[in-house]
Scaffold this active site. Structure first.
Site, PDB file in Angstrom:
ATOM      1  N   GLY A 159       0.854  -1.188   0.000  1.00  0.00           N
ATOM      2  CA  GLY A 159       0.000   0.000   0.000  1.00  0.00           C
ATOM      3  C   GLY A 159       0.887   1.232   0.000  1.00  0.00           C
ATOM      4  N   ARG A 160       0.423   2.287   0.684  1.00  0.00           N
ATOM      5  CA  ARG A 160       1.210   3.529   0.705  1.00  0.00           C
ATOM      6  C   ARG A 160       2.575   3.320   1.350  1.00  0.00           C
ATOM      7  NH1 ARG A 160      -4.012   5.863   1.829  1.00  0.00           N
ATOM      8  NH2 ARG A 160      -3.675   5.171   3.958  1.00  0.00           N
ATOM      9  N   ILE A 161       2.588   2.712   2.542  1.00  0.00           N
ATOM     10  CA  ILE A 161       3.867   2.557   3.248  1.00  0.00           C
ATOM     11  C   ILE A 161       4.731   1.516   2.536  1.00  0.00           C
ATOM     12  CG2 ILE A 161       4.976   1.896   5.428  1.00  0.00           C
ATOM     13  CD1 ILE A 161       2.524   3.104   6.898  1.00  0.00           C
ATOM     14  N   ALA A 242       4.431  -2.604  11.496  1.00  0.00           N
ATOM     15  CA  ALA A 242       2.989  -2.480  11.235  1.00  0.00           C
ATOM     16  C   ALA A 242       2.226  -2.700  12.541  1.00  0.00           C
ATOM     17  CB  ALA A 242       2.573  -3.475  10.159  1.00  0.00           C
ATOM     18  N   ARG A 243       1.884  -3.939  12.837  1.00  0.00           N
ATOM     19  CA  ARG A 243       1.250  -4.275  14.114  1.00  0.00           C
ATOM     20  C   ARG A 243       1.784  -5.619  14.588  1.00  0.00           C
ATOM     21  NH1 ARG A 243       0.193   0.292  14.360  1.00  0.00           N
ATOM     22  NH2 ARG A 243      -1.833   1.306  14.509  1.00  0.00           N
ATOM     23  N   GLU A 272       1.993  -5.180  23.270  1.00  0.00           N
ATOM     24  CA  GLU A 272       2.697  -3.983  23.722  1.00  0.00           C
ATOM     25  C   GLU A 272       1.853  -3.166  24.707  1.00  0.00           C
ATOM     26  OE1 GLU A 272       3.304  -2.528  19.571  1.00  0.00           O
ATOM     27  OE2 GLU A 272       2.421  -0.652  20.260  1.00  0.00           O
ATOM     28  N   HIS A 293       7.555   1.234  19.319  1.00  0.00           N
ATOM     29  CA  HIS A 293       6.495   1.770  18.450  1.00  0.00           C
ATOM     30  C   HIS A 293       6.748   3.253  18.132  1.00  0.00           C
ATOM     31  CE1 HIS A 293       1.981   1.312  17.277  1.00  0.00           C
ATOM     32  NE2 HIS A 293       2.566   2.216  16.527  1.00  0.00           N
ATOM     33  N   GLY A 295       7.816   4.205  14.834  1.00  0.00           N
ATOM     34  CA  GLY A 295       7.965   4.269  13.380  1.00  0.00           C
ATOM     35  C   GLY A 295       7.546   5.606  12.778  1.00  0.00           C
TER      36      GLY A 295
HETATM   37  C1  8YV Z   1       0.828   6.151  15.628  1.00  0.00           C
HETATM   38  C2  8YV Z   1       0.578   4.043  14.215  1.00  0.00           C
HETATM   39  O1  8YV Z   1       1.809   6.552  16.510  1.00  0.00           O
HETATM   40  O2  8YV Z   1      -0.671   5.532  12.913  1.00  0.00           O
HETATM   41  C3  8YV Z   1      -0.469   4.388  13.228  1.00  0.00           C
HETATM   42  O3  8YV Z   1      -1.131   3.442  12.744  1.00  0.00           O
HETATM   43  O4  8YV Z   1       0.792   2.929  14.494  1.00  0.00           O
HETATM   44  C4  8YV Z   1       1.430   5.030  14.861  1.00  0.00           C
HETATM   45  O5  8YV Z   1       2.309   5.481  13.904  1.00  0.00           O
HETATM   46  C5  8YV Z   1      -0.383   5.778  16.384  1.00  0.00           C
HETATM   47  O6  8YV Z   1      -1.326   5.190  15.592  1.00  0.00           O
HETATM   48  C6  8YV Z   1      -1.034   6.938  17.035  1.00  0.00           C
HETATM   49  O7  8YV Z   1      -2.367   6.626  17.345  1.00  0.00           O
END
Ligand code: 8YV
Length: 331
Positions: A159-161, A242-243, A272, A293, A295
């Site tokens: 996707g975008r990332i 990602a997650r 986490e 976390h 990123g």
């Molecule tokens: C954010 C993230 O820090 O945007 C996302 O999906 O995982 C992180 O980069 C976080 O979501 C803030 O709510």
């Protein structure tokens, strides 16, 4: 009484965003930045017209079912919306928005840093320089890592990332492969010289580096599970910003401990902020790089996320569809 929408923000946001929100809306901030518990979230959802949660707030179906009549918008401060039950929100007539695009490049930069750090032993080297013993001097066979240039990168989720990672990785001489529910637009595929794999299993067996860049949904929970981790090559590295839930962590740890794969760089974790002590032991040995976390954590990005939240709220209360409305996934 005020005609401004009542906006409740669950965490401390950038100053500029908070100031603007105070001007525009009847805003309740969380200056202390203490994470709200369930009761506090329920309370906020009973009083607010708009809730602004973050990744640390689980807005599940049960909480949504108890939301007040006036809650009309959940404007997530974040790109991923796995923290929100979007279907349950829609069923209650609540609109959900997120903050896409503004964190794409920062996250892709961090993924590149992670991708280089483990094979080239950045943290181990930096640790030597910071240690009391210090550096004993150069030696021909000391601190040897593994080459990145010319290797195969398999992106899960183009996707975008994923595309932003692919663009950077090409400049590092990596060959781009990807798995997606369906191939990307032929023009993008051509630009990235990317090879599409319909079969995730087949791709995993052939890659030197795997980067996880898909959203976390019920369909991607433990997408990288034990059987698939076993398909990876001995020299393979796994990168995940990602997650955490997308990887079956226990199986990844087993593979790292037994040397079935070479290493992993992880910015996200299954539970986490709790992190397995087995991961910490692997990190000591330089097999794993763990980050908290971070990123997308740049000053610029966070400010732009704040801008997006505000635009989404304003557009919604001007009676239009907010630019970053999120719909439930079909999978
Ligand atoms: C954010 C993230 O820090 O945007 C996302 O999906 O995982 C992180 O980069 C976080 O979501 C803030 O709510």
């Amino acid at each position: 009484p005020t005609s401004k929408p009542r906006v409740i923000v669950t965490r401390k946001l950038p100053d500029a965003a908070e100031t603007r929100m105070m001007e525009l809306f009847d805003t309740k901030l969380n200056i202390d930045d203490t994470k709200m518990n369930r009761e506090q979230l329920a309370q906020a959802m009973a009083e607010a017209d708009v809730l602004v949660p973050t990744v640390t707030d689980a807005i599940d179906a049960d909480l949504i079912s108890k939301a007040g009549e006036r809650l009309k918008l959940i404007a997530n401060f974040g790109n991923g919306t796995d923290n929100i039950d979007i279907k349950a929100a829609m069923d209650r007539g609540i609109t959900v928005t997120n903050t896409p695009k503004v964190l794409t490049e920062d996250t892709a930069d961090m993924i590149m840093a992670m991708m280089l750090a483990v094979p080239r032993r950045l943290v181990e080297g930096a640790r030597v320089m910071m240690s009391d013993e210090g550096w004993e001097g150069w030696a021909p066979s000391w601190m040897l890592g593994n080459r990145i240039y010319g290797k195969r990168l398999g992106i899960i989720g183009m996707g975008r990332i994923g595309s932003a990672v692919a663009r950077r990785a090409r400049a590092f001489g990596l060959a781009i492969h990807y798995h997606n529910p369906k191939p990307v637009h032929p023009e993008l595929e051509e630009e990235l010289e990317a090879t599409y794999w319909d079969s995730l299993d087949q791709m995993l067996a052939r890659m030197d580096i795997i980067s996880i860049n898909c959203p976390y949904t019920p369909a991607t929970f433990h997408l990288l599970h034990e059987r698939r981790i076993k398909l990876l090559q001995r020299g393979a590295y796994v990168v995940n910003a990602a997650r955490g839930e997308i990887i079956q962590e226990a199986a990844l740890i087993d593979a790292l401990e037994t040397g079935a794969i070479a290493g992993a760089a992880l910015d996200v974790f299954e539970h986490e902020p709790a992190v397995s002590p087995r991961f910490r032991a692997l990190a000591e040995k330089g097999k794993v790089l763990m980050l908290p976390h971070m990123g997308s954590a740049t000053v610029e990005g966070r400010n732009e996320m704040g801008d997006k939240v505000i635009i989404n709220i304003r557009t919604f209360f001007d009676g239009h569809r907010p630019p970053d409305r999120v719909l439930p996934r079909r999978d």
